[in-house]
Design a protein around this motif. Structure first.
Motif, PDB file in Angstrom:
ATOM      1  N   TYR A 139       0.836  -1.209   0.000  1.00  0.00           N
ATOM      2  CA  TYR A 139       0.000   0.000   0.000  1.00  0.00           C
ATOM      3  C   TYR A 139       0.870   1.258   0.000  1.00  0.00           C
ATOM      4  O   TYR A 139       0.650   2.187  -0.790  1.00  0.00           O
ATOM      5  N   LEU A 140       1.871   1.289   0.894  1.00  0.00           N
ATOM      6  CA  LEU A 140       2.722   2.475   1.002  1.00  0.00           C
ATOM      7  C   LEU A 140       3.629   2.631  -0.214  1.00  0.00           C
ATOM      8  O   LEU A 140       3.877   3.747  -0.674  1.00  0.00           O
ATOM      9  N   GLU A 141       4.119   1.521  -0.733  1.00  0.00           N
ATOM     10  CA  GLU A 141       5.043   1.589  -1.864  1.00  0.00           C
ATOM     11  C   GLU A 141       4.365   2.197  -3.092  1.00  0.00           C
ATOM     12  O   GLU A 141       4.987   2.972  -3.843  1.00  0.00           O
ATOM     13  N   THR A 142       3.089   1.874  -3.307  1.00  0.00           N
ATOM     14  CA  THR A 142       2.387   2.435  -4.466  1.00  0.00           C
ATOM     15  C   THR A 142       2.165   3.936  -4.321  1.00  0.00           C
ATOM     16  O   THR A 142       1.859   4.610  -5.313  1.00  0.00           O
ATOM     17  N   ARG A 143       2.330   4.452  -3.115  1.00  0.00           N
ATOM     18  CA  ARG A 143       2.147   5.896  -2.855  1.00  0.00           C
ATOM     19  C   ARG A 143       3.437   6.563  -2.386  1.00  0.00           C
ATOM     20  O   ARG A 143       3.425   7.655  -1.842  1.00  0.00           O
ATOM     21  N   ARG A 144       4.535   5.878  -2.636  1.00  0.00           N
ATOM     22  CA  ARG A 144       5.827   6.319  -2.086  1.00  0.00           C
ATOM     23  C   ARG A 144       6.221   7.712  -2.572  1.00  0.00           C
ATOM     24  O   ARG A 144       6.705   8.534  -1.780  1.00  0.00           O
ATOM     25  N   ASP A 145       6.035   8.002  -3.855  1.00  0.00           N
ATOM     26  CA  ASP A 145       6.443   9.313  -4.370  1.00  0.00           C
ATOM     27  C   ASP A 145       5.735  10.433  -3.618  1.00  0.00           C
ATOM     28  O   ASP A 145       6.362  11.440  -3.239  1.00  0.00           O
ATOM     29  N   GLN A 146       4.450  10.290  -3.399  1.00  0.00           N
ATOM     30  CA  GLN A 146       3.673  11.313  -2.702  1.00  0.00           C
ATOM     31  C   GLN A 146       4.106  11.431  -1.243  1.00  0.00           C
ATOM     32  O   GLN A 146       4.258  12.537  -0.709  1.00  0.00           O
ATOM     33  N   ILE A 147       4.345  10.313  -0.598  1.00  0.00           N
ATOM     34  CA  ILE A 147       4.705  10.303   0.822  1.00  0.00           C
ATOM     35  C   ILE A 147       6.107  10.873   1.031  1.00  0.00           C
ATOM     36  O   ILE A 147       6.353  11.629   1.982  1.00  0.00           O
ATOM     37  N   GLU A 148       7.028  10.555   0.146  1.00  0.00           N
ATOM     38  CA  GLU A 148       8.417  11.003   0.313  1.00  0.00           C
ATOM     39  C   GLU A 148       8.598  12.490   0.049  1.00  0.00           C
ATOM     40  O   GLU A 148       9.621  13.062   0.439  1.00  0.00           O
ATOM     41  N   ARG A 149       7.652  13.131  -0.605  1.00  0.00           N
ATOM     42  CA  ARG A 149       7.782  14.571  -0.861  1.00  0.00           C
ATOM     43  C   ARG A 149       7.613  15.407   0.408  1.00  0.00           C
ATOM     44  O   ARG A 149       7.981  16.585   0.422  1.00  0.00           O
ATOM     45  N   ARG A 150       7.079  14.833   1.448  1.00  0.00           N
ATOM     46  CA  ARG A 150       6.843  15.596   2.681  1.00  0.00           C
ATOM     47  C   ARG A 150       8.172  15.950   3.360  1.00  0.00           C
ATOM     48  O   ARG A 150       9.154  15.217   3.281  1.00  0.00           O
TER      49      ARG A 150
END
Length: 572
Positions: free
Chosen positions: A411-422
């Motif tokens: 779940y997190l890996e598929t959204r990694r780009d968005q999460i890592e921008r924080r």
């Protein structure tokens, strides 16, 4: 050193090269970067009246300072009054009698040049020789940074509208110099805060500082050191609430107030709210405020004592409310000392990644929680819309090992780009999948009160212990107080009283029901409440009967009839 150039003086900083360069950059900045907001003439005259700068006094024997004169909104009316007083005194030698009467500072070069021309024109229109007019303008006007300029002695009156400039718009080297000089620059303080500090320091004994500026410093965190300074060494003589009045030439997103602060030992503060911006009405109001007798109830002027108390937020409400709050503060512990916890819900930094419909969050059941959001409680009770939040934390507070939770990892890996921008992820790349706030699942299981941030009145909703609060909700839990009984207390006028007294007000009369203000609420110890009154509080909350909540709360705090009225109701 100050270099004389035609029509005004220019302050330079030869030993501070980097600072001088920063000041030069600000001197050529645009209107937004300079924080320039221009004041209407009726308001200027009102402030000059309140400050005692009136033509019936020997103004040529006094000294006036204008720290940020811009296009002369305050300066030119002050010159008018000075010339009237000078003429009444028989027009003594203008250079010797008027030369030290005014000092006016402005950083923006073009504004200084324009205003210098206006000053010279005004003086020559009054019959002064052009050479004399230029000499006076050169003495009066200074181009430079008010916070760095040296002055030749104290002033009897300081008036103006200090600039509204956020710290991030000021060069770092200049901000560092300001911080080294002014102890009131704290947290996110706007630049008008050190302007007030410097102006007060330049007051002569018995002098007055009259400003119109934002009222945020009077109650919020960054104003604490300045409030302490005023409480310890000065006298808040007058406060005029100017919110939602057309005090300026253009509409601005600001919360202005007029303050008159004196260098004396008085204790009373005269207060008025939102006067009509009309010359005759403001003149009459100034007369009422200056009257030595107690204010006429029909004048719109009230008199309060004890407004300033160290760094505490100023209480500028009615005297009855002030007296009630002070009594409750003296007799009862804070809500947290009485055994309640005030907190705020989780901030994720990427809600679209961490929050979704609970059943659709394809992670292990232990890695998600049902989420309470503001819209879930709009009706006054919890109507859960089905959202949940991802919980990446183990019970020990550390991030879980993603290898142990393959669904969560996918779940997190598929959204990694968005999460890592924080920012929180960039600061600690190894912990890229943490939410900004740690999640404590036990909070979800506790009965709690949920309170949205911005409301016109206390919007308090009981949640039985199934949902975790989102970041725009404050929550209160207790292991000691019955939470339903606590709900009755907060549904009464008590919560709004404390929040209204201590918080800054938003447009439309809305209040900030934030943790820092909720924590100021005073609450009796639960063990001191009789069983009969405990039941009365609980039942009133369960019925959502506000009148019954008020009646029970009046008993809880032992409120007199006058105090009940101050709270905003009589329980009927």
């Amino acid at each position: 050193m100050a270099t004389i150039i035609p029509a005004f003086r220019q302050t330079t900083y030869p030993s501070l090269c980097l600072i001088s360069a920063a000041v030069d950059a600000m001197a050529d900045a645009g209107i937004e970067e300079r924080g320039a907001i221009f004041t209407r003439r009726e308001v200027v005259d009102f402030i000059l009246d309140l400050s005692g700068y009136t033509a019936d006094r020997p103004l040529h024997e006094l000294r006036l300072l204008e720290p940020s004169f811009g296009d002369g909104d305050f300066l030119l009316p002050a010159v008018d009054r000075l010339l009237q007083a000078w003429e009444s005194a028989g027009k003594p030698d203008p250079i010797s009698s008027l030369g030290n009467a005014i000092r006016a500072v402005e950083l923006h070069r073009a504004s200084v040049a324009r205003t210098a021309v206006s000053v010279v024109a005004k003086l020559t229109e009054e019959g002064l020789p052009s050479h004399t007019a230029r000499v006076l303008a050169e003495r009066w006007l200074v181009q430079g940074d008010f916070l760095l300029t040296e002055f030749d002695g104290p002033f009897d009156v300081v008036v103006g509208n200090p600039p509204y400039v956020r710290q991030e718009l000021i060069p770092d080297v200049l901000m560092a110099e300001y911080r080294a000089r002014y102890r009131t620059i704290y947290d996110r303080a706007d630049i008008y805060v050190p302007f007030i500090e410097r102006s007060l320091a330049l007051l002569a004994d018995g002098g007055h500082c009259g400003f119109i500026c934002s009222d945020r410093w009077m109650k919020n965190r960054y104003g604490g050191p300045l409030r302490s300074l005023v409480a310890g060494h000065y006298h808040l003589k007058t406060y005029i609430d100017m919110v939602n009045t057309p005090a300026f030439h253009v509409d601005v997103v600001a919360y202005p107030a007029i303050t008159i602060i004196g260098r004396d030992k008085g204790t009373a503060t005269r207060i008025a709210h939102r006067p009509a911006i009309d010359r005759a009405a403001l003149s009459a109001l100034a007369t009422h405020i200056a009257n030595e007798r107690a204010p006429d109830p029909t004048s719109g002027v009230r008199e309060l004592y004890g407004v300033t108390a160290g760094a505490e937020p100023w209480i500028l409400e009615s005297s009855d409310q002030l007296a009630l709050v002070r009594r409750l503060e003296a007799e009862f512990p804070t809500i947290e000392d009485a055994g309640c916890k005030v907190g705020i819900g989780v901030a994720t930094g990427a809600d679209k990644a961490f929050i979704g419909l609970y059943d659709a969050l394809d992670v292990e059941p232990s890695r998600k929680l049902r989420l309470a959001m503001t819209r879930d409680i709009d009706s006054g009770e919890v109507v859960w819309r089905g959202y949940g939040v991802i919980n990446p934390f183990a019970d020990d507070g550390r991030l879980v090992d993603l290898a142990a939770f393959p669904k969560l990892a996918r779940y997190l890996e598929t959204r990694r780009d968005q999460i890592e921008r924080r920012h929180v992820a960039q600061k600690s790349p190894a912990n890229w999948y943490r939410t900004i706030d740690r999640i404590y699942p036990a909070i979800a299981a506790k009965p709690k009160l949920l309170i949205p941030d911005i409301k016109g009145k206390a919007h308090v909703v009981y949640e039985s212990g199934k949902l975790y609060p989102h970041h725009n909700l404050y929550y209160i839990t207790s292991e000691i107080w019955n939470v339903r009984a606590l709900e009755a207390v907060l549904l009464s006028g008590i919560a709004r009283l404390f929040v209204a007294i201590y918080s800054t007000q938003m447009r439309g009369g809305y209040l900030r029901f934030q943790a820092q203000y909720l924590r100021r609420i005073r609450l009796p110890e639960w063990k001191m409440v009789s069983q009969a009154l405990q039941r009365e509080l609980i039942e009133a909350a369960e019925r959502q009967d506000i009148a019954a909540c008020n009646r029970a709360v009046f008993k809880l705090y032992g409120l007199s009839e006058a105090e009940q009225a101050a709270l905003g109701g009589n329980g009927e």
